[in-house]
Design an enzyme around this catalytic site. Structure first.
Site, PDB file in Angstrom:
ATOM      1  N   LYS A 102       0.873  -1.172   0.000  1.00  0.00           N
ATOM      2  CA  LYS A 102       0.000   0.000   0.000  1.00  0.00           C
ATOM      3  C   LYS A 102       0.914   1.226   0.000  1.00  0.00           C
ATOM      4  O   LYS A 102       1.649   1.471   0.955  1.00  0.00           O
ATOM      5  CB  LYS A 102      -0.902   0.011   1.233  1.00  0.00           C
ATOM      6  CG  LYS A 102      -1.773   1.265   1.307  1.00  0.00           C
ATOM      7  CD  LYS A 102      -2.477   1.374   2.649  1.00  0.00           C
ATOM      8  CE  LYS A 102      -3.149   2.737   2.758  1.00  0.00           C
ATOM      9  NZ  LYS A 102      -3.693   2.973   4.115  1.00  0.00           N
ATOM     10  N   GLY A 163      -8.508   8.990   9.643  1.00  0.00           N
ATOM     11  CA  GLY A 163      -8.864   9.088  11.053  1.00  0.00           C
ATOM     12  C   GLY A 163      -9.971  10.067  11.378  1.00  0.00           C
ATOM     13  O   GLY A 163     -10.323  10.234  12.548  1.00  0.00           O
ATOM     14  N   ALA A 189      -9.666   5.237   4.135  1.00  0.00           N
ATOM     15  CA  ALA A 189      -9.658   6.401   5.041  1.00  0.00           C
ATOM     16  C   ALA A 189     -11.012   7.089   5.132  1.00  0.00           C
ATOM     17  O   ALA A 189     -11.724   7.232   4.145  1.00  0.00           O
ATOM     18  CB  ALA A 189      -8.601   7.425   4.646  1.00  0.00           C
ATOM     19  N   GLY A 190     -11.341   7.491   6.358  1.00  0.00           N
ATOM     20  CA  GLY A 190     -12.541   8.281   6.605  1.00  0.00           C
ATOM     21  C   GLY A 190     -13.745   7.510   7.097  1.00  0.00           C
ATOM     22  O   GLY A 190     -14.716   8.103   7.559  1.00  0.00           O
ATOM     23  N   ASN A 211      -8.802   1.454   9.620  1.00  0.00           N
ATOM     24  CA  ASN A 211      -8.069   1.157  10.847  1.00  0.00           C
ATOM     25  C   ASN A 211      -8.733   1.865  12.019  1.00  0.00           C
ATOM     26  O   ASN A 211      -9.302   1.239  12.916  1.00  0.00           O
ATOM     27  CB  ASN A 211      -6.606   1.562  10.709  1.00  0.00           C
ATOM     28  CG  ASN A 211      -5.755   1.169  11.911  1.00  0.00           C
ATOM     29  OD1 ASN A 211      -4.556   1.296  11.884  1.00  0.00           O
ATOM     30  ND2 ASN A 211      -6.349   0.685  12.991  1.00  0.00           N
ATOM     31  N   THR A 212      -8.705   3.203  12.008  1.00  0.00           N
ATOM     32  CA  THR A 212      -9.222   3.979  13.136  1.00  0.00           C
ATOM     33  C   THR A 212     -10.696   3.696  13.403  1.00  0.00           C
ATOM     34  O   THR A 212     -11.126   3.677  14.563  1.00  0.00           O
ATOM     35  CB  THR A 212      -9.020   5.481  12.890  1.00  0.00           C
ATOM     36  OG1 THR A 212      -7.655   5.714  12.549  1.00  0.00           O
ATOM     37  CG2 THR A 212      -9.373   6.291  14.122  1.00  0.00           C
TER      38      THR A 212
END
EC number: 2.8.1.10
Length: 260
Positions: A102, A163, A189-190, A211-212
């Site tokens: 990635k 995040g 993301a997001g 992830n977050t």
């Protein structure tokens, strides 16, 4: 509708799960392992900077990941130049992690938006060196097309800043990207909650990476399960075909036999 034959294919590799997850921000390794297991993910992304390559005697997150069960996706998080990202990928390959990477090249510490100029530069070099490149990029259809044209195996446009948990801020651009490229489109993301993941999949995206959204939840294990179900539900809804949106009502009950 059968779902067992609906596989995610990236560079010839087949995966049953369309959810990819990260390994950072968990309270401990045990929580990370459980969340990954519950998520059903088969592709696990790891920041090369977090892996202790130089001293294998020290505990590393890789000690807790079954590499026979999961496909590792090393990432270049924290890189701000093409040269730095290229070096990081080479280190990952030399350490035996993977050449399935990635690629992140950030342009700004506040927003963590990608620097697309540096991203394209790094991707060209890595592809020539035999890496399978999955680039984290903006939701710009032109950039995504350029990334496809130089040989990226997928494109990974952001749904919102890393995040932020803001969800899919520009679904129209994501739709255009889906119409523009032929390689898999993975929203990266997001994503903040299950509905965000479902929306990405209902748009037609081939997968979601997060992830977050999981690790930062009050109960990461429960959220991992929610994201697992959301990605599957969103994909199934996309394949089933939603009804068209209309301004006025349409009766769902037959009008025949009504009492005059």
């Amino acid at each position: 509708m059968r779902t067992d034959t609906d596989k995610l294919i990236i560079a010839g590799r087949e995966f049953n799960s369309r959810l990819m997850v990260g390994t950072g921000k968990y309270a401990d390794f045990q929580q990370m392992v459980k969340a990954i297991e519950v998520s059903g993910a088969e592709i696990i992304t790891v920041a090369v900077r977090r892996v202790n390559i130089s001293d294998r005697n020290k505990e590393s997150l890789l000690d807790h990941i079954d590499t026979k069960k999961y496909t590792l996706l090393p990432n270049t998080a924290g890189c701000y130049t093409a040269d730095d990202a290229i070096r990081t990928c080479r280190l990952a390959r030399e350490a035996g992690l993977s050449d399935f990477v990635k690629l992140e090249v950030l342009g700004d510490e506040k927003t963590l938006f990608p620097d697309n100029e540096e991203l394209l530069k790094a991707a060209k070099v890595l592809i020539k060196e035999g890496f399978t490149v999955l680039p984290y990029t903006t939701d710009d259809p032109i950039v995504c097309k350029k990334l496809e044209d130089i040989g990226c195996a997928a494109v990974m446009p952001l749904g919102a800043p890393i995040g932020s948990g803001l969800g899919i801020r520009n679904p129209y651009n994501i739709r255009i990207i889906l119409d523009t490229v032929k390689v898999p489109v993975i929203v990266d993301a997001g994503v903040g909650t299950a509905s965000d993941a479902a929306i990405a999949m209902e748009l037609g995206c081939h997968g979601v990476l997060m992830n977050t959204g999981i690790a930062g939840a009050k109960d990461p294990i429960a959220m991992a399960e929610a994201m697992n179900l959301a990605v599957r539900a969103g994909r199934l809804a996309y394949r089933a075909g939603r009804i068209p949106k209309k301004l006025y009502a349409t009766a769902s009950s037959p009008v025949e036999g009504t009492i005059e």
